[in-house]
Design a protein around this motif. Structure first.
Motif, PDB file in Angstrom:
ATOM      1  N   TRP A  49     -10.326   4.421  -7.399  1.00 54.12           N
ATOM      2  CA  TRP A  49     -10.438   4.950  -6.027  1.00 54.12           C
ATOM      3  C   TRP A  49     -10.707   3.885  -4.978  1.00 54.12           C
ATOM      4  CZ3 TRP A  49     -12.230  10.214  -4.196  1.00 54.12           C
ATOM      5  CH2 TRP A  49     -11.872  11.214  -5.075  1.00 54.12           C
ATOM      6  N   PRO A  53      -6.964  -1.940   2.769  1.00 54.08           N
ATOM      7  CA  PRO A  53      -5.549  -2.272   2.959  1.00 54.08           C
ATOM      8  C   PRO A  53      -5.346  -3.785   2.836  1.00 54.08           C
ATOM      9  CG  PRO A  53      -6.335  -0.830   4.714  1.00 54.08           C
ATOM     10  CD  PRO A  53      -7.538  -1.276   3.938  1.00 54.08           C
ATOM     11  N   THR A  65     -13.151  -3.974  -2.973  1.00 55.99           N
ATOM     12  CA  THR A  65     -11.759  -4.242  -3.335  1.00 55.99           C
ATOM     13  C   THR A  65     -11.679  -5.466  -4.235  1.00 55.99           C
ATOM     14  OG1 THR A  65     -10.916  -3.224  -1.326  1.00 55.99           O
ATOM     15  CG2 THR A  65      -9.475  -4.814  -2.416  1.00 55.99           C
ATOM     16  N   ALA A  75      -2.243  -1.288  -7.630  1.00 55.39           N
ATOM     17  CA  ALA A  75      -2.678  -0.419  -6.534  1.00 55.39           C
ATOM     18  C   ALA A  75      -1.636   0.687  -6.357  1.00 55.39           C
ATOM     19  CB  ALA A  75      -2.819  -1.217  -5.249  1.00 55.39           C
ATOM     20  N   GLU A  77      -0.841   4.113  -3.991  1.00 58.13           N
ATOM     21  CA  GLU A  77      -1.241   4.874  -2.809  1.00 58.13           C
ATOM     22  C   GLU A  77      -0.972   6.357  -3.012  1.00 58.13           C
ATOM     23  OE1 GLU A  77      -0.383   3.604   1.167  1.00 58.13           O
ATOM     24  OE2 GLU A  77       0.032   1.578   0.438  1.00 58.13           O
ATOM     25  N   PRO A  80      -3.719  10.740   1.646  1.00 57.16           N
ATOM     26  CA  PRO A  80      -5.161  10.872   1.886  1.00 57.16           C
ATOM     27  C   PRO A  80      -5.620  12.328   1.792  1.00 57.16           C
ATOM     28  CG  PRO A  80      -4.116   9.558   3.605  1.00 57.16           C
ATOM     29  CD  PRO A  80      -3.022  10.149   2.775  1.00 57.16           C
TER      30      PRO A  80
END
Length: 107
Positions: A49, A53, A65, A75, A77, A80
């Motif tokens: 989680w 960016p 990160t 990673a 995406e 959201p």
């Protein structure tokens, strides 16, 4: 340290640290052991989680990160999360709290 395994995936939800932990970080060992345990149980994917960016070193997730990407992986995406408001009146306290929280954290 909280994990939610289900099906072939486990989600890393929450962890905490203390000042002592920053001096003697056990978080890496804890995560690594968790990954090994999950792999033994047949879990194929471990979702850590939330990362910053790319190219945003001042983002509020920049530190975590570095920690999370240090394990390798990729990673991915996702869309959201969004709230579905059923009752504007009942949702109003949440709007107030979130607005104050965002102002305090300069988000």
């Amino acid at each position: 340290y909280v994990l939610f395994p289900y099906g072939n995936e486990a989600e890393y939800f929450e962890a905490a640290s203390t000042d002592l932990n920053r001096k003697m970080p056990g978080a890496y060992a804890l995560q690594w052991q968790g990954m090994k345990d999950l792999k033994e149980k047949g879990i194929k994917r471990y979702n850590l989680w939330g990362i910053a960016p790319p190219n945003q070193p001042n983002h509020r997730y920049a530190g975590v990160t570095t920690f999370k990407t240090g394990f390798g992986g990729e990673a991915v995406e996702f869309v959201p999360a969004h709230d579905i408001v059923i009752s504007k009146i009942k949702y109003l306290p949440n709007i107030v709290v979130e607005t104050i929280r965002k102002k305090r954290r300069h988000l």
